[in-house]
Structure formats: C-alpha cells, structure tokens
Enzyme design. Structure first.
Site, PDB file in Angstrom:
ATOM      1  N   GLY A   1      -7.768  -9.743 -17.944  1.00 51.44           N
ATOM      2  CA  GLY A   1      -8.886  -8.971 -18.177  1.00 51.44           C
ATOM      3  C   GLY A   1      -9.619  -8.500 -19.556  1.00 51.44           C
ATOM      4  O   GLY A   1     -11.578  -8.583 -18.627  1.00 51.44           O
ATOM      5  N   THR A   2      -9.411  -8.487 -20.511  1.00 52.31           N
ATOM      6  CA  THR A   2     -10.108  -8.841 -21.642  1.00 52.31           C
ATOM      7  C   THR A   2     -11.197  -9.304 -22.098  1.00 52.31           C
ATOM      8  O   THR A   2     -12.994  -9.292 -22.201  1.00 52.31           O
ATOM      9  CB  THR A   2      -9.650  -7.804 -22.826  1.00 52.31           C
ATOM     10  OG1 THR A   2      -8.598  -6.963 -22.449  1.00 52.31           O
ATOM     11  CG2 THR A   2      -9.954  -7.413 -24.123  1.00 52.31           C
TER      12      THR A   2
ATOM     13  N   ASN B   1      -8.180   3.467 -14.779  1.00 48.97           N
ATOM     14  CA  ASN B   1      -6.940   2.987 -15.041  1.00 48.97           C
ATOM     15  C   ASN B   1      -6.487   4.595 -14.838  1.00 48.97           C
ATOM     16  O   ASN B   1      -5.101   4.044 -15.020  1.00 48.97           O
ATOM     17  CB  ASN B   1      -6.661   2.335 -15.962  1.00 48.97           C
ATOM     18  CG  ASN B   1      -7.702   2.039 -17.231  1.00 48.97           C
ATOM     19  OD1 ASN B   1      -9.051   2.770 -17.128  1.00 48.97           O
ATOM     20  ND2 ASN B   1      -7.429   2.067 -18.694  1.00 48.97           N
TER      21      ASN B   1
ATOM     22  N   GLN C   1      -8.280  -2.495 -12.897  1.00 44.59           N
ATOM     23  CA  GLN C   1      -7.200  -1.620 -11.649  1.00 44.59           C
ATOM     24  C   GLN C   1      -7.659  -1.750  -9.753  1.00 44.59           C
ATOM     25  O   GLN C   1      -7.131  -0.732  -9.400  1.00 44.59           O
ATOM     26  CB  GLN C   1      -7.417  -0.243 -12.053  1.00 44.59           C
ATOM     27  CG  GLN C   1      -6.907  -0.310 -13.522  1.00 44.59           C
ATOM     28  CD  GLN C   1      -5.512  -0.480 -13.575  1.00 44.59           C
ATOM     29  OE1 GLN C   1      -4.307  -0.146 -12.709  1.00 44.59           O
ATOM     30  NE2 GLN C   1      -5.571  -0.576 -14.758  1.00 44.59           N
TER      31      GLN C   1
ATOM     32  N   SER D   1      -7.583  -9.458 -13.657  1.00 41.18           N
ATOM     33  CA  SER D   1      -6.504  -9.892 -14.296  1.00 41.18           C
ATOM     34  C   SER D   1      -5.088  -9.947 -13.414  1.00 41.18           C
ATOM     35  O   SER D   1      -5.149  -9.169 -12.636  1.00 41.18           O
ATOM     36  CB  SER D   1      -6.219  -8.837 -15.633  1.00 41.18           C
ATOM     37  OG  SER D   1      -5.077  -8.997 -16.702  1.00 41.18           O
ATOM     38  N   GLY D   2      -4.500 -10.745 -14.870  1.00 41.53           N
ATOM     39  CA  GLY D   2      -3.049 -11.007 -13.892  1.00 41.53           C
ATOM     40  C   GLY D   2      -2.302 -10.058 -13.495  1.00 41.53           C
ATOM     41  O   GLY D   2      -1.776 -10.044 -13.186  1.00 41.53           O
ATOM     42  N   HIS D   3      -1.979  -9.617 -14.738  1.00 42.96           N
ATOM     43  CA  HIS D   3      -0.581  -8.566 -14.809  1.00 42.96           C
ATOM     44  C   HIS D   3      -0.743  -7.343 -14.159  1.00 42.96           C
ATOM     45  O   HIS D   3       0.613  -7.141 -14.138  1.00 42.96           O
ATOM     46  CB  HIS D   3      -0.187  -8.442 -16.306  1.00 42.96           C
ATOM     47  CG  HIS D   3      -1.630  -7.863 -17.841  1.00 42.96           C
ATOM     48  ND1 HIS D   3      -0.522  -6.678 -17.245  1.00 42.96           N
ATOM     49  CD2 HIS D   3      -2.212  -7.773 -17.884  1.00 42.96           C
ATOM     50  CE1 HIS D   3      -1.817  -6.334 -18.623  1.00 42.96           C
ATOM     51  NE2 HIS D   3      -3.003  -7.225 -18.221  1.00 42.96           N
TER      52      HIS D   3
ATOM     53  N   THR E   1      -7.564 -26.087 -22.735  1.00 41.11           N
ATOM     54  CA  THR E   1      -7.124 -26.700 -21.584  1.00 41.11           C
ATOM     55  C   THR E   1      -5.786 -25.758 -20.755  1.00 41.11           C
ATOM     56  O   THR E   1      -6.211 -24.506 -20.950  1.00 41.11           O
ATOM     57  CB  THR E   1      -5.692 -27.531 -21.630  1.00 41.11           C
ATOM     58  OG1 THR E   1      -6.412 -28.836 -22.309  1.00 41.11           O
ATOM     59  CG2 THR E   1      -4.764 -28.118 -20.678  1.00 41.11           C
TER      60      THR E   1
ATOM     61  N   CYS F   1      -3.130   1.016 -23.947  1.00 42.34           N
ATOM     62  CA  CYS F   1      -4.369   0.708 -24.644  1.00 42.34           C
ATOM     63  C   CYS F   1      -4.162   1.868 -25.963  1.00 42.34           C
ATOM     64  O   CYS F   1      -4.511   0.980 -27.220  1.00 42.34           O
ATOM     65  CB  CYS F   1      -5.212  -0.024 -24.791  1.00 42.34           C
ATOM     66  SG  CYS F   1      -4.616  -1.604 -23.530  1.00 42.34           S
TER      67      CYS F   1
HETATM   68  N1  PLP Z   1     -10.524  -3.040 -17.328  1.00 48.36           N
HETATM   69  C1  PLP Z   1      -9.115  -2.387 -17.128  1.00 48.36           C
HETATM   70  C2  PLP Z   1      -9.846  -1.224 -15.860  1.00 48.36           C
HETATM   71  C3  PLP Z   1      -7.748  -1.892 -17.270  1.00 48.36           C
HETATM   72  O1  PLP Z   1      -7.010  -1.188 -17.031  1.00 48.36           O
HETATM   73  C4  PLP Z   1      -7.606  -2.877 -18.286  1.00 48.36           C
HETATM   74  C5  PLP Z   1      -5.917  -3.334 -18.645  1.00 48.36           C
HETATM   75  O2  PLP Z   1      -5.084  -2.036 -18.602  1.00 48.36           O
HETATM   76  C6  PLP Z   1      -8.307  -3.950 -18.918  1.00 48.36           C
HETATM   77  C7  PLP Z   1      -9.630  -3.850 -18.252  1.00 48.36           C
HETATM   78  C8  PLP Z   1      -8.099  -5.260 -19.776  1.00 48.36           C
HETATM   79  O3  PLP Z   1      -6.955  -6.225 -18.832  1.00 48.36           O
HETATM   80  P1  PLP Z   1      -6.082  -6.936 -19.728  1.00 48.36           P
HETATM   81  O4  PLP Z   1      -5.095  -5.987 -20.031  1.00 48.36           O
HETATM   82  O5  PLP Z   1      -5.644  -8.334 -18.739  1.00 48.36           O
HETATM   83  O6  PLP Z   1      -7.209  -7.305 -21.044  1.00 48.36           O
END
Ligand code: PLP
Length: 375
Positions: free
Chosen positions: A69-70, A149, A179, A199-201, A237, A323
C-alpha cells in the site's frame, strides 16, 4: 492464540498460500518470456488483475500491481503532484492519514508543494465543510483515507470527490483504501476517484503485494522505471506468487463479504457489551463506522504494559498503528484526547477468522491487567 490485530496484518489464507506455492514451484515463468512458461505466467497475471479489478468495479487495465500500500500511495502522490505542478502547488490531505501519505506529503513540501492537513472532529471524521473550505484555485491533488486504521472511522469520500472535481476540475483525487478493501464495497467510479491504494497483507494475502487503481487516462509518471512492466507504470518482474495469492485472497473475501461483515459486527457488539459490563470506566475512542476496529482506553493502565499482560495470555492487540511503534498516536492526538487517554489506548481489530472466544480471552486478559495496573 487470540490474534486481534488485523489492522496491522493478517495471516495468509491457506488457499492463497497454495496459489503462491503453485506459482513459485510449478507455474514459475516470467510473464515477459515468449515461451509457454512465460505465456502461462502472463495468463495468471491477467486473471489476477481481472479478479482485483472486478472487486472494485473497474477494468483490468486500471489495476497496477505494486509491492504494498505504501508504494501505491507514493506512486500516486508523487506522480499526481508532478503531473499537475504546472497548474498549482497546493495539496489537501488529513492529519489522520497513515504515515505512507503523511511522509509522502512531507517530502512534497520539501520540494515546494504546500499541504493542508485537515483536522478531524472529536469522532474522527473530516467534515465536508472543512474539505470544501480547504480547496483553492491552485489545489492540484487531494488524498483522503477511506477507513482510518486506528479508529475504524469512514470518510465521506463520495462528497469529497464531487466537491473537488466541481471546484478544482484539474485536481486528482487519491483514496487510501488499504483498510477498506474487502471489508466494505469500493466504488472508485462513484467517488470521482482517480487513484486508489490497496494492500494484500490486510486481506489474507502475503506481505509484499499491493495495487494501485489508476483511472483510465490518468497517465502518471512512473515511480520505478526499467523493463516497462505493468504497462510502463511499475517496472520490475511481476511477483507472480504474491499476485496469485492476492487474487485468491481477494476472491475468497469478496465471495463472503456480507456474511463476514455480519460476523465481525457480532464480534464487535460482544466486545462492546463486555467492555461496558466489565469495565464501565473504559472509554471508547472515536466513532467507528465499521465493526472491524474498536479503539478503547483503559485509563490508569498504560498500553505498553497492558500489551505485555495480554501477550502473556496469548492475546494480541495493538496500542496504535503497527507502524507507529510506541510513538504517541497522531490520530488520537488529532481527535483531541488527553495524554492519559492516549497512553492507555488499545486497538482491537477483527477479521472474519475471529470468534467469540477471542473476545472473551481479550476481556479476561484486560481484567487481569486492570487488577494489576489500575490504581
Ligand atoms: N494505509 C493505511 C490506512 C494502512 O493502515 C496501511 C498499513 O497499515 C498502509 C496504508 C500501508 O500499507 P502497507 O503496509 O501495505 O505498505
């Protein structure tokens, strides 16, 4: 084990892990190769793209795979600011965004852009009025999260998008939907959204995979250049195992979206009832709109110590966003909470894999912690 920290990350769904294993060991070709193995990998990639696209009601050509996501957010914001810099230098975002957005905005500030950080109300929402008032002739980009989040609050992105496009027709609208993806329906077309990060995780896929929705015709400058993969938007890739797992997790989550939501709603209600019965002195923070997150302070019980007590009973929650690693929550601060309340906040975040037993284990562990810590 009682894992209640799904806003931080999720376990990989077994079927998604199987999809990754198959792509790693059997269908391991490079999608750019001309032979059969490459063609099969390219077909896998195309199918995965279509799966993600159909989950958000867009076309496959509007989905670009990234590493997280970042990365999606960095690509979107740097790309949009650079593309529109001849029209103006003003960006609108909110004070409660994830660090992925806030740090990108800080970098853009150091490169001559000006950023307005909208403050939330006490519930954790950004008002439509504040959003509207922040727009200027030179506003070229707005970036707002769909679901916060830490609080589980939802922003009124539909109204923001409409207002932005009316007032600043050249401005681009980015939504951080990390989220919200596979928890609530995502409809970028209805939200006047040009760019959206997922984001996948957070949905049962492995770490290391994300995607950027980019509306057809948006054409940003790529962040990574090289072999021209992802239609030139993201060279490197393609991580087919992660992409295959992402698509599988997305397919499973989307198939069960409604019943999963109802299940999480029941868990949230059980948690709220348990808290108000057993800890009437606890304080819920913000007004969560989705049941997946509940942020609650237990005044007198420091979060870091409480986390250790809970951990000793194999209950895993978080004190804020994963984070922020122990730093004071910028989100709880922005909604005006005092230090005692911020320092005693716990975030419980559910996935449909949770059960009533997890809720009970959390309540029991908090009771144990409160007996030890509360003075
Ligand atoms: N945006 C939000 C609202 C998130 O909660 C997060 C991760 O906690 C991210 C972005 C970043 O995603 P990623 O961990 O896949 O980089």
């Amino acid at each position: 084990m009682h894992y209640l920290d799904h806003s931080a990350t999720t376990a990989v769904i077994p079927e998604a892990a199987q999809a990754a294993l198959r792509a790693m060991c059997d269908a391991f070709g490079n999608p750019s190769s001309q032979h059969r193995m490459g063609i099969e990998a390219a077909a896998e990639l195309k199918a995965a793209r279509e799966t993600i696209a159909s989950a958000i009601g867009c076309s496959g050509g509007e989905i670009y795979f990234t590493s997280c996501g970042t990365e999606s957010t960095n690509t979107a914001l740097f790309g949009a600011a650079f593309k529109n810099r001849h029209f103006g230098k003003h960006i609108v975002t909110t004070a409660i965004e994830h660090a992925a957005t806030l740090q990108t905005c800080k970098r853009l500030e150091s490169e001559g852009f000006r950023v307005t950080y909208l403050q939330p109300d006490a519930d954790g929402h950004i008002t439509v009025e504040d959003f509207q008032n922040a727009l200027e002739d030179g506003t070229i980009l707005a970036s707002v999260m769909l679901v916060n989040n830490e609080l589980g609050t939802m922003m009124d992105v539909a109204s923001f998008g409409k207002i932005l496009k009316r007032r600043c027709p050249k401005a681009l609208f980015h939504i951080d939907a990390v989220q919200g993806f596979c928890r609530v329906p995502l409809t970028p077309a209805k939200w006047s959204c040009d760019l959206m990060s997922i984001s996948g995780h957070k949905i049962g896929a492995p770490k290391g995979i994300g995607a950027l929705y980019m509306k057809k015709g948006t054409n940003l400058r790529p962040y990574l250049v090289g072999g021209g993969q992802e239609s030139g938007m993201r060279s490197g890739t393609e991580a087919i195992p992660n992409i295959a797992a992402f698509a599988k997790a997305c397919e499973i989550r989307m198939t069960h979206l409604k019943e999963d939501y109802a299940l999480v709603e029941r868990l949230n209600a059980a948690l709220r009832n348990g808290i108000s019965e057993r800890f009437p002195w606890a304080l819920v923070n913000g007004a969560a709109d989705i049941p997946h997150v509940l942020n609650v302070s237990f005044p007198g019980c420091k979060s870091e110590v409480m986390l250790r007590v809970l951990e000793s009973d194999e209950v895993y929650v978080s004190a804020g966003s994963a984070c922020s690693k122990g730093k004071e929550s910028h989100v709880l601060k922005a909604i005006g909470l005092d230090k005692a309340r911020i320092d005693s906040a716990l975030r419980v975040s559910f996935s449909p894999t949770n059960t009533e037993q997890d809720v009970e284990a959390f309540l029991n562990a908090v009771e144990k912690g409160a007996k030890m810590l509360k003075r």
